[in-house]
Write a protein that holds these residues in place. Structure first.
Motif, PDB file in Angstrom:
ATOM      1  N   LEU A   4     -73.516 -42.966  20.862  1.00 14.58           N
ATOM      2  CA  LEU A   4     -73.184 -41.569  21.125  1.00 14.58           C
ATOM      3  C   LEU A   4     -71.987 -41.473  22.050  1.00 14.58           C
ATOM      4  CD1 LEU A   4     -76.818 -40.232  21.779  1.00 14.58           C
ATOM      5  CD2 LEU A   4     -75.547 -40.258  19.603  1.00 14.58           C
ATOM      6  N   ASN A   5     -71.235 -40.423  21.854  1.00 21.50           N
ATOM      7  CA  ASN A   5     -70.129 -40.131  22.767  1.00 21.50           C
ATOM      8  C   ASN A   5     -70.629 -39.138  23.843  1.00 21.50           C
ATOM      9  OD1 ASN A   5     -68.304 -41.718  21.211  1.00 21.50           O
ATOM     10  ND2 ASN A   5     -67.992 -39.996  19.802  1.00 21.50           N
ATOM     11  N   CYS A   6     -71.449 -39.646  24.716  1.00 24.40           N
ATOM     12  CA  CYS A   6     -72.110 -38.794  25.731  1.00 24.40           C
ATOM     13  C   CYS A   6     -71.427 -38.967  27.081  1.00 24.40           C
ATOM     14  CB  CYS A   6     -73.584 -39.161  25.818  1.00 24.40           C
ATOM     15  SG  CYS A   6     -74.478 -38.227  27.058  1.00 24.40           S
ATOM     16  N   PRO A   7     -70.840 -37.864  27.648  1.00 16.32           N
ATOM     17  CA  PRO A   7     -70.236 -37.979  28.970  1.00 16.32           C
ATOM     18  C   PRO A   7     -71.306 -38.166  30.054  1.00 16.32           C
ATOM     19  CG  PRO A   7     -70.238 -35.698  28.262  1.00 16.32           C
ATOM     20  CD  PRO A   7     -70.736 -36.500  27.105  1.00 16.32           C
ATOM     21  N   GLU A  10     -73.724 -35.375  31.058  1.00 10.97           N
ATOM     22  CA  GLU A  10     -74.777 -34.940  30.136  1.00 10.97           C
ATOM     23  C   GLU A  10     -75.779 -36.038  29.820  1.00 10.97           C
ATOM     24  OE1 GLU A  10     -72.725 -33.501  26.731  1.00 10.97           O
ATOM     25  OE2 GLU A  10     -71.757 -31.833  27.791  1.00 10.97           O
ATOM     26  N   LYS A  11     -75.739 -37.105  30.633  1.00 14.04           N
ATOM     27  CA  LYS A  11     -76.595 -38.257  30.338  1.00 14.04           C
ATOM     28  C   LYS A  11     -78.077 -37.926  30.452  1.00 14.04           C
ATOM     29  CE  LYS A  11     -76.546 -40.099  35.082  1.00 14.04           C
ATOM     30  NZ  LYS A  11     -77.985 -39.889  35.310  1.00 14.04           N
ATOM     31  N   ASP A  12     -78.439 -37.068  31.457  1.00 16.46           N
ATOM     32  CA  ASP A  12     -79.859 -36.735  31.636  1.00 16.46           C
ATOM     33  C   ASP A  12     -80.394 -35.965  30.440  1.00 16.46           C
ATOM     34  OD1 ASP A  12     -79.952 -37.969  34.106  1.00 16.46           O
ATOM     35  OD2 ASP A  12     -79.487 -36.144  35.241  1.00 16.46           O
ATOM     36  N   GLN A  13     -79.548 -35.112  29.877  1.00 18.13           N
ATOM     37  CA  GLN A  13     -79.986 -34.336  28.714  1.00 18.13           C
ATOM     38  C   GLN A  13     -80.196 -35.251  27.509  1.00 18.13           C
ATOM     39  OE1 GLN A  13     -77.320 -31.167  27.720  1.00 18.13           O
ATOM     40  NE2 GLN A  13     -78.550 -30.461  25.978  1.00 18.13           N
ATOM     41  N   ALA A  14     -79.286 -36.177  27.315  1.00 16.46           N
ATOM     42  CA  ALA A  14     -79.414 -37.116  26.200  1.00 16.46           C
ATOM     43  C   ALA A  14     -80.626 -38.020  26.385  1.00 16.46           C
ATOM     44  CB  ALA A  14     -78.141 -37.951  26.087  1.00 16.46           C
ATOM     45  N   LYS A  26     -72.289 -50.336  27.664  1.00 16.45           N
ATOM     46  CA  LYS A  26     -72.189 -49.209  28.594  1.00 16.45           C
ATOM     47  C   LYS A  26     -72.127 -47.887  27.828  1.00 16.45           C
ATOM     48  CE  LYS A  26     -71.787 -52.207  31.961  1.00 16.45           C
ATOM     49  NZ  LYS A  26     -72.920 -52.492  32.842  1.00 16.45           N
ATOM     50  N   GLN A  27     -72.984 -47.788  26.791  1.00 17.70           N
ATOM     51  CA  GLN A  27     -73.017 -46.573  25.993  1.00 17.70           C
ATOM     52  C   GLN A  27     -74.469 -46.165  25.719  1.00 17.70           C
ATOM     53  OE1 GLN A  27     -70.333 -47.891  22.664  1.00 17.70           O
ATOM     54  NE2 GLN A  27     -69.534 -45.790  22.896  1.00 17.70           N
ATOM     55  N   TRP A  28     -74.624 -44.823  25.472  1.00 18.37           N
ATOM     56  CA  TRP A  28     -75.925 -44.307  25.047  1.00 18.37           C
ATOM     57  C   TRP A  28     -76.007 -44.402  23.530  1.00 18.37           C
ATOM     58  CZ3 TRP A  28     -79.743 -43.086  28.356  1.00 18.37           C
ATOM     59  CH2 TRP A  28     -79.410 -42.899  29.706  1.00 18.37           C
ATOM     60  N   GLN A  40     -76.266 -33.817  17.892  1.00 18.31           N
ATOM     61  CA  GLN A  40     -75.106 -33.465  17.069  1.00 18.31           C
ATOM     62  C   GLN A  40     -73.796 -33.495  17.842  1.00 18.31           C
ATOM     63  OE1 GLN A  40     -75.527 -29.684  15.157  1.00 18.31           O
ATOM     64  NE2 GLN A  40     -73.461 -29.652  14.353  1.00 18.31           N
ATOM     65  N   LYS A  41     -73.792 -32.953  19.052  1.00 18.43           N
ATOM     66  CA  LYS A  41     -72.519 -32.847  19.780  1.00 18.43           C
ATOM     67  C   LYS A  41     -72.011 -34.191  20.288  1.00 18.43           C
ATOM     68  CE  LYS A  41     -74.743 -31.521  24.167  1.00 18.43           C
ATOM     69  NZ  LYS A  41     -74.726 -30.509  25.252  1.00 18.43           N
ATOM     70  N   TRP A  42     -72.881 -35.235  20.235  1.00 17.36           N
ATOM     71  CA  TRP A  42     -72.435 -36.543  20.735  1.00 17.36           C
ATOM     72  C   TRP A  42     -72.215 -37.557  19.606  1.00 17.36           C
ATOM     73  CZ3 TRP A  42     -77.365 -35.383  23.574  1.00 17.36           C
ATOM     74  CH2 TRP A  42     -77.129 -34.560  24.672  1.00 17.36           C
ATOM     75  N   LEU A  43     -72.492 -37.122  18.359  1.00 23.91           N
ATOM     76  CA  LEU A  43     -72.369 -38.062  17.234  1.00 23.91           C
ATOM     77  C   LEU A  43     -70.895 -38.372  16.934  1.00 23.91           C
ATOM     78  CD1 LEU A  43     -75.043 -36.658  14.736  1.00 23.91           C
ATOM     79  CD2 LEU A  43     -75.182 -38.772  16.080  1.00 23.91           C
ATOM     80  N   PRO A  44     -70.623 -39.618  16.561  1.00 23.88           N
ATOM     81  CA  PRO A  44     -69.256 -39.949  16.127  1.00 23.88           C
ATOM     82  C   PRO A  44     -68.923 -39.199  14.837  1.00 23.88           C
ATOM     83  CG  PRO A  44     -70.517 -41.920  16.664  1.00 23.88           C
ATOM     84  CD  PRO A  44     -71.488 -40.799  16.626  1.00 23.88           C
ATOM     85  N   LYS A  45     -67.676 -38.976  14.589  1.00 24.12           N
ATOM     86  CA  LYS A  45     -67.259 -38.265  13.378  1.00 24.12           C
ATOM     87  C   LYS A  45     -67.591 -39.093  12.137  1.00 24.12           C
ATOM     88  CE  LYS A  45     -63.460 -35.750  15.536  1.00 24.12           C
ATOM     89  NZ  LYS A  45     -61.993 -35.481  15.514  1.00 24.12           N
TER      90      LYS A  45
END
Length: 538
Positions: A4-7, A10-14, A26-28, A40-45
Motif C-alpha cells: 500500500l501507498n500509505c503515508p 494514516e498508518k493507524d487507520q490502515a 518498510k511498507q504496509w 482503495q485510496k492506498w492501492l497502487p494503480k
C-alpha cells in the motif's frame, strides 16, 4: 500480498483496517484475499477493486472465513470513528507486563445478566500509567465492580474480534453514578420518614460504653485506639471493638453484621454510642458504604451513631443520617475525650459549689445556734428576773404586814399595860387576850409563810418547765441542722459515686492548676483511695 501507498499520518487507520507492516521493505501491505474497498485510496494503480468470489451452490454470496471477518472489520470501522467514549462496569482486571486488560460489562440497570454484553479493552505502557494516575488524582482506584467511562480506539481483530485501546478516562462519570445512587437512597428514606431518625436522637451526654466498628489493621483505627486505650485504662470509658471490612464484596454483609452485634450488646448492657471509623483509603472505597441496607440500618438504630470515615472533602449519605459526623477517626475520639473532660470540669465546679455552699450553711447554722443560745439565755434571765422581782415583792408585802400588825398590837399592849396598872383583873384579862392574839399572829405568820413558799414552788416549776421546753426545741433544731450538715459533707457525696481529688497531705485539689502542680494525686472514693499519676497536661 499487495503493498500500500500509505503515508505515516494514516498508518493507524490502515492498521485498524487490517494492514500489516513489512519491516524489510518498510511498507504496509495486505494479504491475498483481503477485501480491497477499505484500502482503495492506498492501492497502487492498475489493481482492480472487484475480486472474483467463489461460486455458491444456490447463488447467495459465498466468502471464506477471512473474507467474512475482514468484511465485518471494514463495516465495524465505518460505523465507529477512530475514537469513542465507552461506559461499562469492570468485571475483570488483569495486569499484563506493562499494561492492564479491563473486561467491561453492560452498566444499564435491571438488565438480565444472561443478555449482558461484555468486551475487553487494554491500556499499554504510558497510557496504563496515565489512566491509573488520573484515577488516583480523583481519589479512585481501578477495581472490579467500579463503573468507568473510558475513551478507546475501537479494534476489530480477526481472531479476538471486538476490543479497543484505552486512550483516556473520565473519573467524573464514576463519581456521578455515586452521587445518583446516594440521591435515590436519600429520597426513598425521606419518603419512608426515617431519614432523620438517628440524626434527631439526643447526642450522647457522656461516654461510658462505646461500640467501635472498624476495618482491621487500618491506620485510622490505630490512631483512634491509641487515645481510647488511655480512657479505658483510667476506667473512664469501655470500648468494645467490632472489626469489619469496609471494601470488597463482603463489606456490606460484614458491616451489617457488626452493626447488629453492637445493637444486641446494647440490649444486654446499654451503650452510649456506636462509632464507625474508616480512616483514609481510595475514594471508591466509599461506594461500598453507600448501600441502602447499611444506611437504613443506621437510620433505624436506637443508639446514636457517630461516623469518622476519613474524607474531609466527601460527605457521604452516612454523614447525613448519622447522629454526629466527623472527618476523621482522630476527630471522633477527640470529641469523646473533650466531652468527658467537659463533664469532669463541670463536676469539679459542682463539688466546689457544694463545698462553698456547705461552708456558708455551716456558718449560717453556727450563727443561728449562737442566736438561739443567746435568746435562751436572755429569755431565761428575763424570766428569772421577773420571778425574783415577784418574790421580792411578796417578801416586802409579808414584812410590811408583819410590822404593821406588830406595831398595832404593841400599841394595844401599851394601852392595856396602862390599863392593867389600874387593876390586876384587867391586867390578867388582857394578859390572856395578849396570849391569844400572839398565837393568832404566829399562826398568821406561818400561814403567810406557807402560802409564800407554795407560790415560790409554783413559780420555780413554771420556770423549770419553760426552760426544759426551750432546751428541747433547741435540741430538735440542732439535730436537724446536724443531719443537714452531715448530708452536705463531702463524705456523703462520695457515697453517691463521686470521687474527691487530694494531694499527698490529703488537702482537696480545687483546680486544674493545683492538679498539674502535683506529680501525682489521690482519688478518694467511698470505699478507699487510689493514687493517680499525671502523664501530661491536657
Amino acid at each position: 500480498m499487495i503493498y500500500l501507498n500509505c503515508p505515516f499520518t494514516e498508518k493507524d487507520q490502515a492498521k485498524a483496517l487490517g494492514a500489516r507492516w513489512d519491516k524489510n521493505t518498510k511498507q504496509w501491505y495486505i494479504a491475498e484475499g483481503t477485501p480491497l474497498e477499505p484500502f482503495q485510496k492506498w492501492l497502487p494503480k492498475g489493481i482492480p477493486l472487484v475480486q472474483e468470489k467463489a461460486a455458491s451452490p444456490d447463488g447467495f454470496p459465498q466468502y471464506t472465513v477471512r473474507q467474512f471477518i475482514i468484511g465485518l472489520k471494514v463495516a465495524f470501522h465505518e460505523l465507529y470513528p477512530a475514537e469513542i467514549w465507552l461506559m461499562g462496569q469492570i468485571t475483570k482486571l488483569k495486569t499484563r507486563g506493562e499494561g492492564i486488560e479491563i473486561q467491561l460489562m453492560d452498566c444499564e440497570s435491571n438488565l438480565d445478566l444472561k443478555n449482558a454484553c461484555a468486551m475487553t479493552v487494554a491500556a499499554w505502557g504510558d497510557k496504563s500509567s496515565f489512566i491509573i494516575n488520573k484515577m488516583e488524582q480523583s481519589g479512585l482506584q481501578l477495581q472490579e465492580g467500579l463503573l468507568i467511562n473510558v475513551k478507546i480506539r475501537p479494534k476489530f481483530h480477526q481472531r479476538y474480534h471486538v476490543g479497543g485501546d484505552v486512550l483516556d478516562i473520565d473519573p467524573a462519570a464514576t463519581l456521578g453514578e455515586f452521587a445518583l445512587l446516594q440521591r435515590q437512597i436519600r429520597e426513598k428514606l425521606k419518603q419512608e420518614g426515617i431519614y432523620n431518625k438517628n440524626k434527631l436522637l439526643p447526642q450522647p451526654f457522656d461516654f461510658c460504653q462505646v461500640a467501635v466498628i472498624h476495618p482491621p489493621n487500618a491506620s485510622g483505627y490505630h490512631d483512634f485506639k491509641k487515645d481510647a486505650d488511655i480512657l479505658q485504662q483510667l476506667n473512664l470509658c469501655h470500648f468494645e471493638y467490632y472489626p469489619s471490612s469496609f471494601e470488597g464484596i463482603n463489606a456490606e454483609n460484614e458491616l451489617l453484621a457488626a452493626l447488629e452485634a453492637a445493637l444486641v450488646q446494647h440490649i444486654k448492657s446499654p451503650i452510649d454510642a456506636i462509632v464507625m471509623i474508616r480512616g483514609g483509603g481510595a475514594r471508591q472505597g466509599l461506594l461500598n458504604l453507600v448501600k441502602e441496607t447499611i444506611v437504613r440500618k443506621i437510620c433505624l438504630s436506637p443508639v446514636p451513631i457517630m461516623v469518622g470515615l476519613g474524607h474531609a472533602d466527601d460527605k457521604l449519605l452516612l454523614d447525613e443520617v448519622a447522629n454526629i459526623s466527623f472527618d476523621t477517626p482522630s476527630k471522633t475520639i477527640v470529641h469523646i475525650r473533650n466531652t468527658m473532660q467537659k463533664n469532669a470540669r463541670e463536676a469539679l465546679a459542682a463539688f466546689q459549689d457544694i463545698d462553698k455552699i456547705s461552708a456558708q450553711i455551716v456558718q449560717g447554722m453556727e450563727k443561728t445556734l449562737a442566736n438561739v443560745f443567746a435568746s435562751i439565755a436572755w429569755q431565761g434571765k428575763t424570766a428569772m428576773d421577773k420571778k425574783a422581782k415577784q418574790i421580792a415583792e411578796y417578801r416586802q408585802q409579808i414584812d410590811g404586814s408583819s410590822k404593821f400588825m406588830l406595831n398595832k398590837w404593841q400599841n394595844n399592849l401599851l394601852v392595856m399595860n396602862h390599863t392593867l396598872l389600874n387593876t390586876k383583873n384587867i391586867i390578867a384579862t388582857y394578859t390572856q387576850k395578849i396570849a391569844i392574839l400572839t398565837n393568832q399572829i404566829f399562826a398568821a405568820k406561818q400561814r403567810i409563810a406557807l402560802q409564800t413558799q407554795h407560790k415560790l414552788e409554783v413559780f420555780y416549776n413554771d420556770i423549770k418547765l419553760l426552760s426544759q421546753n426551750v432546751v428541747k426545741q433547741c435540741a430538735t433544731k440542732l439535730n436537724y441542722l446536724n443531719e443537714l450538715i452531715e448530708s452536705l459533707h463531702p463524705e456523703a457525696v462520695l457515697k453517691r459515686g463521686y470521687a474527691l481529688a487530694m494531694d499527698s497531705t490529703h488537702k482537696v485539689i480545687r483546680s486544674k492548676k493545683q492538679a498539674t502542680e502535683q506529680n501525682a494525686f489521690l482519688l478518694k472514693f467511698k470505699d478507699g483511695e487510689c493514687s493517680v499519676k499525671i502523664n501530661e497536661d491536657k
